[in-house]
Write a protein that holds these residues in place. Sequence first.
Motif, mmCIF file in Angstrom:
data_model
loop_
_atom_site.group_PDB
_atom_site.id
_atom_site.type_symbol
_atom_site.label_atom_id
_atom_site.label_comp_id
_atom_site.label_asym_id
_atom_site.label_seq_id
_atom_site.Cartn_x
_atom_site.Cartn_y
_atom_site.Cartn_z
ATOM 1 N N UNK A 72 0.775 -1.227 0.000
ATOM 2 C CA UNK A 72 0.000 0.000 0.000
ATOM 3 C C UNK A 72 0.808 1.279 0.000
ATOM 4 N N UNK A 73 2.127 1.181 -0.164
ATOM 5 C CA UNK A 73 2.958 2.379 -0.035
ATOM 6 C C UNK A 73 2.727 3.368 -1.170
ATOM 7 N N UNK A 74 2.366 2.873 -2.376
ATOM 8 C CA UNK A 74 2.182 3.789 -3.498
ATOM 9 C C UNK A 74 1.135 4.845 -3.208
ATOM 10 N N UNK A 75 -0.031 4.415 -2.745
ATOM 11 C CA UNK A 75 -1.103 5.367 -2.441
ATOM 12 C C UNK A 75 -0.708 6.284 -1.290
ATOM 13 N N UNK A 76 0.031 5.761 -0.315
ATOM 14 C CA UNK A 76 0.439 6.575 0.827
ATOM 15 C C UNK A 76 1.427 7.665 0.407
ATOM 16 N N UNK A 77 2.365 7.316 -0.471
ATOM 17 C CA UNK A 77 3.319 8.318 -0.960
ATOM 18 C C UNK A 77 2.601 9.367 -1.801
ATOM 19 N N UNK A 78 1.710 8.926 -2.685
ATOM 20 C CA UNK A 78 0.972 9.887 -3.511
ATOM 21 C C UNK A 78 0.213 10.874 -2.638
ATOM 22 N N UNK A 79 -0.434 10.391 -1.580
ATOM 23 C CA UNK A 79 -1.179 11.272 -0.687
ATOM 24 C C UNK A 79 -0.249 12.257 0.008
#
Length: 421
Positions: A72-79
Motif C-alpha cells: 500500500x505504499x504507493x497510495x500513501x506516498x501519492x497522498x
Amino acid sequence: MRRRLLALACVSASLLSGCGLMPQDGGAERRAVTVWLMKDSASQDFLRRFTEDFERSHPGLDLDIRIQRWTGIGAKVQAALEADGEDGPDVIEVGNTQVTQYAEGGRLHDLTLEAMRDWGIRDWLPGLAEPGQWMSQQYGIPWYAANRVVVYRKDLFAQAGVTAPPRTRDEWLAVTERLDSGGDQGIYLAGQDWYTLSGFIWDEGGDLARERGGGVWEGALDTPAALRGMDFYRRLQALGDGPVDADEEHPPQARVFARGRVAQIVAVPGLAHAIVRENPDLEGELGFFPVPGKKAGEPGAVFTGGSDLVVPRNTDDRDGAVAVVEALTGTRWNTDLARTMNYVPNKKSLAQAVAGGEGVEAMAAGAARGRATPTTPRWGAVEADNPIKEYMTKVLSGADPETEARRASRRITELLDLGLE
C-alpha cells in the motif's frame, strides 16, 4: 516539512524506544527532518549509528525516521506528495522503478545540480540512476541495489565434471545441458520469469518498450533483438522442469531448489538462506556467479532492483532533506549499509566494499550492467496486467514467437496509452 522547536529528539518509536533530553544549544532553533524508510531496508543498528552521527555532524537538525511497509505504499506516498500539511515526509525511500510516477506533475524536487556537482552521478549504477530520471532531470538519488545471479549446487557441478562457472551464454547453455541428465534438472527456470527474460533482451540490444517521442511509448517485444532474447530464454528454460505457466514464486523456486536435484536457479543471493533453511544438507554446497553475457569477461545485463531517495516538492526544509540524502548515499554510509545488509553499493567504484562475499560479489559484478524497466510513469499498468507473462507462456508452449510478440507488444502499447487519457 515539520519545522518546529525541539526540546526532545527521538528516532521514530518504530525503531528505538526511549528518548533523551537534548541540549538546547543556547535556545537555537532545531529542525526535525522526517524520513520515510521501508521496513527491512536497513537494520535498527545501522539506523541508530547513522542517526547519532548525522545529528552530531548537523547540530541544527534532528532525524525523525518512520518505517513504512511496501504494501500500500504507493497510495500513501501519492497522498503525502499532494498534502498541504506539516506532518509529512521530507525524504522518502521509493523503489527505483517508482520514481517517475511520483516525479510526474512536478511533485518532487529536482536534484540534478547536486548530483552533478557533488554526488558523483557518472559513477552511479545505471539500474538505479536511469529510472531516477524524468524529463532528463534527476529526481531519484540511488541508495542501494540488488539483482539476480546464478545460484548453483557445487556438488552437482562437480559430479557433471564442470570445474568452473561458465563465462558466456553459449558456455552456460552447454554446461546446463550437461547438468540436465540422470534425473537432475540443469536449471529450474519458471516460464514467466520476465525479469530474467528482460536481461536477455537487453543483452541483444532490445527492450520491453521504447519511446516514440513526446512521452509516447510502444511495446517492443516484436523487434528482432527482443525475439533473440526470448529464443535464448526458451532454449535455457527447456533444460529443466520449470512450469511454463507460472512465475518464480509459484511454487517458490527456493523450495523447489532445496527439495530436488536442481543444479541452478536465477535469483538474488539472499535466497540461499531460505534454501539452506529448507534443506540444511546444502550448507556449504551453494555457489554463485553473475548471469553470463554474450562475451567472456562481460556479465549479462540484469534487472536491477533497489531503492532511490527522493525529496518531496512540498517539504519546507529542502536543505535539511538534501543533507540527509547526501549522507545516506555518500561513500561512508552507503558502503556501511552495503556491508551490513549484503547490498550492492550505489556506485560502481564502491564494489570492492562488498568483496569477500561470493554471492554479493557476483551480484555487484552484474549490477555494473544492470538495467530497469522503461522510465515511463505508466509502466505500473503494464506490470499489473503483464502481457509479457502471457507471451512467454504461449511461446514456451509452442506458439509462433513473432505472432505472440506482436500481440503482446500491441497490448503493452495500449496499456501505456491508457495513462495518457
